[in-house]
Enzyme design. Structure first.
Site, mmCIF file in Angstrom:
data_model
loop_
_atom_site.group_PDB
_atom_site.id
_atom_site.type_symbol
_atom_site.label_atom_id
_atom_site.label_comp_id
_atom_site.label_asym_id
_atom_site.label_seq_id
_atom_site.Cartn_x
_atom_site.Cartn_y
_atom_site.Cartn_z
ATOM 1 N N HIS A 51 0.702 -1.247 -0.152
ATOM 2 C CA HIS A 51 -0.034 0.214 0.258
ATOM 3 C C HIS A 51 0.639 1.135 -0.028
ATOM 4 C CE1 HIS A 51 -2.960 -2.390 1.870
ATOM 5 N NE2 HIS A 51 -4.123 -2.069 0.090
ATOM 6 N N HIS A 84 -0.391 -8.889 1.035
ATOM 7 C CA HIS A 84 -1.246 -9.312 2.015
ATOM 8 C C HIS A 84 -1.919 -10.483 1.898
ATOM 9 C CE1 HIS A 84 -1.540 -5.341 0.444
ATOM 10 N NE2 HIS A 84 -0.993 -4.061 1.579
ATOM 11 N N GLU A 136 -5.548 -8.063 3.636
ATOM 12 C CA GLU A 136 -5.083 -9.244 4.397
ATOM 13 C C GLU A 136 -6.440 -10.816 4.802
ATOM 14 O OE1 GLU A 136 -1.719 -8.415 7.161
ATOM 15 O OE2 GLU A 136 -2.734 -10.444 8.315
ATOM 16 N N CYS A 205 2.882 -8.371 13.806
ATOM 17 C CA CYS A 205 4.096 -8.928 12.810
ATOM 18 C C CYS A 205 5.276 -7.891 13.997
ATOM 19 C CB CYS A 205 4.237 -8.897 11.403
ATOM 20 S SG CYS A 205 3.990 -7.166 10.608
ATOM 21 N N SER A 234 -3.185 0.129 6.398
ATOM 22 C CA SER A 234 -2.894 -0.656 8.029
ATOM 23 C C SER A 234 -2.379 -0.147 8.844
ATOM 24 C CB SER A 234 -3.699 -2.481 7.655
ATOM 25 O OG SER A 234 -4.262 -2.094 9.189
ATOM 26 N N SER A 293 4.955 -0.059 3.881
ATOM 27 C CA SER A 293 5.178 0.269 3.061
ATOM 28 C C SER A 293 5.739 0.978 2.851
ATOM 29 C CB SER A 293 4.041 -0.167 2.612
ATOM 30 O OG SER A 293 3.198 0.716 3.176
HETATM 31 S S1 SF4 Z 1 6.427 -8.144 8.187
HETATM 32 FE FE1 SF4 Z 1 4.603 -7.240 9.239
HETATM 33 S S2 SF4 Z 1 4.017 -5.600 7.807
HETATM 34 FE FE2 SF4 Z 1 5.748 -6.732 6.996
HETATM 35 S S3 SF4 Z 1 4.423 -7.307 4.792
HETATM 36 FE FE3 SF4 Z 1 5.352 -8.743 5.990
HETATM 37 S S4 SF4 Z 1 3.020 -8.703 8.178
HETATM 38 FE FE4 SF4 Z 1 2.617 -6.668 6.552
#
Ligand code: SF4
Length: 334
Positions: A51, A84, A136, A205, A234, A293
């Site tokens: 994004h 995602h 996601e 994460c 997000s 992002s």
């Molecule tokens: S590390 Fe976290 S924020 Fe980055 S793409 Fe993976 S899940 Fe999404």
């Protein structure tokens, strides 16, 4: 013509660390670049790979074509699925059409997909904490049979959602949520359903948690906070919320057509051109961060724009560096 001022007011710019690209975003961008090298242009990409408009436009210039659905991809061109994640039906449809496809789903999102599958195999009903309509969430719901997962967005949802009486429950979460909000929702679920199975490890994460912690660390010193990120990102929205809750004045600049952003009074910018100078005023200390992002180049662009109006002293907040790297798909590096 560049804006120029004599006797610029002093401004301390406190830059959060870590900020910007995470390992999943970095990997997804590399996948599109490698796919372009391997297959030549055009390479199709289903949905925004990440994004961020700047990233998407750069890849478009290199020969990527972004589409909403698989049926827009010609039979003879490769397609990349975004970071995602996608419902199972998407790779299944690609296989049926014998399309060449590369899945750029972040490995941490894939991990949640696998957990969801396992829980369903165990006969559990999953309560999924996330935001309705986020890609996601759509991707994760698409890993399990319809009706076997229920979305929980708020503490109120946790108290009121209806689930089948005989269901044995487990919960999972979207990876890019607010750490604090999610903890409150989990507490509410555990209070109502004491037997509910929690994931073995945290689904939010590392990048989301670290960026929120970095904003919390600098916010008390800041008069204003700028978050570089797209309005549909997000994790960027959560950073703006974190700052706002600590009491750092902020407002929103970008509006997405189908989302009511009015509830979020945080200032989110996509690049320096989006700064509202009247709102910014003359803070002593400005906090600056970037969602997962947003490339570092945009941080530099914002600092440069600030230098045109202020006598800037730049400080990087001291925080432990991230060393996460995800492997690229074998088919692109072999
Ligand atoms: S590390 Fe976290 S924020 Fe980055 S793409 Fe993976 S899940 Fe999404």
């Amino acid at each position: 013509m560049a804006f120029a001022m004599l006797n610029k007011p002093p401004l301390r710019v406190l830059i959060a660390a870590p900020r910007g690209f995470c390992a999943g975003v970095d990997r997804a961008i590399q996948i599109v670049e490698l796919a372009l090298e391997r297959f030549g242009a055009p390479v199709y990409v289903r949905h925004e790979i990440v994004h961020n408009r700047f990233v998407v436009e750069r890849l478009r210039d290199l020969g990527a074509i972004f589409v909403d659905e698989l049926d827009e991809v010609p039979d003879d061109r490769p397609v990349v699925f975004s970071a995602h994640g996608v419902p199972k039906s998407v790779p299944a449809a690609a296989q049926e059409r014998r399309l060449t496809y590369v899945d750029a789903t972040c490995p941490l999102v894939s991990k949640v997909h696998r957990q969801a599958e396992r829980l369903i195999e165990e006969g559990r009903h999953i309560l999924f904490i996330g935001h309705a309509g986020h890609p996601e969430v759509i991707g994760t719901f698409g890993q399990v049979p319809a009706g076997s997962m229920t979305l929980v967005e708020t503490v109120e949802d946790a108290a009121t959602i209806q689930i089948p009486a005989s269901a044995t429950l487990a919960f999972l979460t979207q990876t890019t949520l607010s750490v604090d909000d999610t903890a409150a929702i989990v507490d509410a679920l555990k209070a109502r359903f004491p037997e509910i199975r929690a994931p073995r490890s945290e689904d939010i994460c590392y990048a989301t948690s670290n960026r929120q912690a970095a904003v919390k660390a600098i916010a008390p010193e800041c008069d204003r906070m700028l978050v570089i990120g797209a309005p549909n990102s997000s994790n960027s929205l959560r950073l703006a919320e974190v700052a706002e809750r600590i009491g750092v004045p902020a407002r929103l600049i970008e509006r997405a057509a189908n989302i009511d952003w009015d509830w979020l009074p945080a200032r989110l910018i996509e690049r320096a051109a989006n700064i509202d100078w009247d709102w910014l005023g003359e803070p002593k200390t400005l906090g600056l961060t970037a969602g997962a992002s947003a490339p570092e180049l945009l941080v530099r662009e914002v600092v440069d724009a600030l230098r045109e109006r202020f006598d800037v002293t730049e400080e990087i907040a001291d925080h432990s560096p991230e060393r996460m790297i995800f492997k690229l798909p074998r088919e692109l590096v072999a």
